[in-house]
Design a protein around this motif. Sequence first.
Motif, short mmCIF file in Angstrom:
data_model
loop_
_atom_site.label_atom_id
_atom_site.label_comp_id
_atom_site.label_asym_id
_atom_site.label_seq_id
_atom_site.Cartn_x
_atom_site.Cartn_y
_atom_site.Cartn_z
N UNK A 92 2.62 3.75 -14.07
CA UNK A 92 3.78 3.81 -13.19
C UNK A 92 3.43 4.74 -12.04
N UNK A 93 3.61 4.25 -10.83
CA UNK A 93 3.23 4.99 -9.63
C UNK A 93 4.43 5.06 -8.69
N UNK A 94 4.88 6.27 -8.39
CA UNK A 94 5.88 6.45 -7.34
C UNK A 94 5.16 7.12 -6.19
N UNK A 95 5.32 6.56 -5.00
CA UNK A 95 4.60 7.09 -3.85
C UNK A 95 5.48 7.13 -2.62
N UNK A 96 5.08 7.98 -1.72
CA UNK A 96 5.68 8.02 -0.40
C UNK A 96 4.60 7.51 0.54
N UNK A 97 4.88 6.44 1.24
CA UNK A 97 3.93 5.85 2.16
C UNK A 97 4.26 6.28 3.58
N UNK A 98 3.21 6.50 4.35
CA UNK A 98 3.36 6.78 5.78
C UNK A 98 2.78 5.59 6.53
N UNK A 99 3.53 5.10 7.51
CA UNK A 99 3.06 3.97 8.29
C UNK A 99 2.32 4.45 9.53
N UNK A 100 1.56 3.56 10.13
CA UNK A 100 0.85 3.89 11.36
C UNK A 100 1.83 4.15 12.50
N UNK A 101 3.07 3.68 12.36
CA UNK A 101 4.11 3.91 13.36
C UNK A 101 4.90 5.19 13.13
N UNK A 102 4.52 5.97 12.10
CA UNK A 102 5.17 7.25 11.86
C UNK A 102 6.37 7.21 10.92
N UNK A 103 6.71 6.06 10.37
CA UNK A 103 7.82 5.97 9.43
C UNK A 103 7.32 6.27 8.02
N UNK A 104 8.27 6.60 7.14
CA UNK A 104 7.95 6.84 5.74
C UNK A 104 8.93 6.09 4.85
N UNK A 105 8.45 5.72 3.66
CA UNK A 105 9.31 5.09 2.67
C UNK A 105 8.76 5.42 1.29
N UNK A 106 9.58 5.22 0.28
CA UNK A 106 9.19 5.53 -1.09
C UNK A 106 9.39 4.29 -1.96
N UNK A 107 8.38 3.96 -2.75
CA UNK A 107 8.42 2.85 -3.69
C UNK A 107 7.94 3.32 -5.05
N UNK A 108 8.24 2.52 -6.05
CA UNK A 108 7.65 2.69 -7.38
C UNK A 108 7.02 1.37 -7.77
N UNK A 109 5.82 1.43 -8.32
CA UNK A 109 5.12 0.25 -8.79
C UNK A 109 4.73 0.44 -10.25
N UNK A 110 4.78 -0.65 -10.99
CA UNK A 110 4.28 -0.68 -12.36
C UNK A 110 3.06 -1.59 -12.34
N UNK A 111 1.90 -1.00 -12.60
CA UNK A 111 0.65 -1.75 -12.61
C UNK A 111 0.22 -1.96 -14.06
N UNK A 112 0.00 -3.19 -14.46
CA UNK A 112 -0.59 -3.48 -15.76
C UNK A 112 -2.10 -3.51 -15.53
N UNK A 113 -2.85 -2.80 -16.40
CA UNK A 113 -4.29 -2.69 -16.21
C UNK A 113 -5.00 -2.99 -17.52
N UNK A 114 -5.98 -3.88 -17.44
CA UNK A 114 -6.79 -4.23 -18.61
C UNK A 114 -8.25 -4.29 -18.19
#
Length: 142
Positions: A92-114
């Motif tokens: 489970x990954x929660x991140x804050x992303x920064x865009x090249x245009x200077x905006x920010x947003x926060x998402x959470x992703x669930x990655x299944x890994x095998x």
Amino acid sequence: MLLGNRSHQVDRTRSRHLAMMSNIDTARAIFVAYAEKDRAAAERLLAGDFRFCSPLDNALGREKYFEICWPNSSAIAAFDIKHLVEDGDRVLVTYQASTTGGKQFRNTEVLTIRNSRIPLVEVYFGWNLPHEVPSGQHRDPS
């Protein structure tokens, strides 16, 4: 990749070569590949039966993911990983992303890994920064 207190800064400093990696390392590597716009690295990390799910995407396969979603990497400058939690074959990954245009947003992703490959990504989003609703208040979605 810079590491901080409780957050892990992932930017375009480097990418990793795919070997047998831990699930946490695999999760970090896909974010580095995306921030670096390194499609070859992403191709190595995504399983042949890869599926991508989000509120806008219902189980896209690899080809559709690279056609529809991958071009968005051009707008990402960096990821600041806030939470990175392994739970069996999921990270489970929660991140804050920064865009090249200077905006920010926060998402959470669930990655299944095998076996150091990612067969499934589930993305949960809708949180812009700064938050659009004043602190302590609620906005009706209608």
